[in-house]
Design a protein around this motif. Structure first.
Motif, mmCIF file in Angstrom:
data_model
loop_
_atom_site.group_PDB
_atom_site.id
_atom_site.type_symbol
_atom_site.label_atom_id
_atom_site.label_comp_id
_atom_site.label_asym_id
_atom_site.label_seq_id
_atom_site.Cartn_x
_atom_site.Cartn_y
_atom_site.Cartn_z
ATOM 1 N N ASP A 48 0.855 -1.180 0.000
ATOM 2 C CA ASP A 48 0.000 0.000 0.000
ATOM 3 C C ASP A 48 0.900 1.243 0.000
ATOM 4 O O ASP A 48 1.426 1.619 1.052
ATOM 5 N N PRO A 49 1.111 1.879 -1.169
ATOM 6 C CA PRO A 49 1.996 3.044 -1.226
ATOM 7 C C PRO A 49 1.579 4.163 -0.274
ATOM 8 O O PRO A 49 2.432 4.818 0.318
ATOM 9 N N LYS A 50 0.282 4.365 -0.104
ATOM 10 C CA LYS A 50 -0.181 5.432 0.787
ATOM 11 C C LYS A 50 0.181 5.136 2.244
ATOM 12 O O LYS A 50 0.555 6.035 2.989
ATOM 13 N N GLU A 51 0.109 3.870 2.648
ATOM 14 C CA GLU A 51 0.515 3.503 4.009
ATOM 15 C C GLU A 51 2.017 3.704 4.173
ATOM 16 O O GLU A 51 2.483 4.193 5.207
ATOM 17 N N LEU A 61 3.862 5.873 2.826
ATOM 18 C CA LEU A 61 4.129 7.308 2.953
ATOM 19 C C LEU A 61 3.925 7.824 4.381
ATOM 20 O O LEU A 61 4.461 8.863 4.739
ATOM 21 N N THR A 62 3.180 7.100 5.213
ATOM 22 C CA THR A 62 2.976 7.524 6.607
ATOM 23 C C THR A 62 4.206 7.242 7.470
ATOM 24 O O THR A 62 4.285 7.712 8.600
ATOM 25 N N VAL A 100 8.491 5.862 -3.319
ATOM 26 C CA VAL A 100 7.481 6.841 -2.921
ATOM 27 C C VAL A 100 8.209 8.019 -2.293
ATOM 28 O O VAL A 100 9.281 7.858 -1.687
ATOM 29 N N LYS A 157 7.517 12.276 -0.613
ATOM 30 C CA LYS A 157 6.727 13.462 -0.312
ATOM 31 C C LYS A 157 7.524 14.647 -0.839
ATOM 32 O O LYS A 157 8.734 14.741 -0.584
ATOM 33 N N LEU A 194 0.019 10.432 -6.278
ATOM 34 C CA LEU A 194 -0.884 9.748 -5.355
ATOM 35 C C LEU A 194 -1.767 10.729 -4.592
ATOM 36 O O LEU A 194 -2.876 10.388 -4.187
ATOM 37 N N LYS A 195 -1.240 11.953 -4.367
ATOM 38 C CA LYS A 195 -2.007 12.969 -3.635
ATOM 39 C C LYS A 195 -1.508 14.342 -4.073
ATOM 40 O O LYS A 195 -0.306 14.594 -4.100
ATOM 41 N N GLU A 208 -3.621 14.449 -9.262
ATOM 42 C CA GLU A 208 -3.773 13.202 -8.518
ATOM 43 C C GLU A 208 -4.345 12.102 -9.417
ATOM 44 O O GLU A 208 -5.334 12.322 -10.124
ATOM 45 N N HIS A 239 2.271 13.804 -2.767
ATOM 46 C CA HIS A 239 2.792 12.449 -2.618
ATOM 47 C C HIS A 239 2.906 11.823 -4.006
ATOM 48 O O HIS A 239 1.939 11.854 -4.777
#
Length: 121
Positions: free
Chosen positions: A5-8, A10-11, A32, A34, A54-55, A71, A94
């Protein structure tokens, strides 16, 4: 083999302009990052580079124009093309990048933003 999960991913970090590797496919790495503000004008003489947003909205400056990449969209920068990614109005964007393992972060340009190590997460 597990889903990524690329978004996870990034956290797990907060630095801007510091890509993290989330996978390798043959001789290509999946990164990935930011990003915020303006990066460094550079080019990759031997490698193409794919950006997926992604964002947010990325503005990819070229010598003759600026492309707006929203996005969900992708843009491919062919090898040898000078470019400079940037964001506007303080927005954190992102991105996911696909590039050869041999690709240097800022090509032949050395800058305070240049990274030589992409942490694996």
């Amino acid at each position: 083999m597990k889903a990524i999960d690329p978004k996870e991913k990034l956290t797990r970090f907060s630095q801007h302009w510091h890509p993290h590797q989330i996978g390798v496919v043959n001789d290509m790495q999946v990164l990935v990052a930011k990003v915020k503000g303006e990066f460094v004008w550079h080019q990759h003489d031997e490698e193409d580079e794919l950006f997926q947003i992604l964002k947010g909205t990325l503005y990819l400056q070229f010598e003759d124009r600026t492309e707006t990449v929203k996005e969900g969209e992708i843009i491919i920068v062919p090898k040898g093309v000078k470019h400079c990614p940037m964001t506007k109005n303080g927005e954190e964007v992102h991105i996911m990048l696909f590039e050869k393992l041999s690709t240097r972060h800022t090509g032949n340009v050395e800058d305070s933003l240049t990274q030589t190590d992409y942490p694996k997460i």
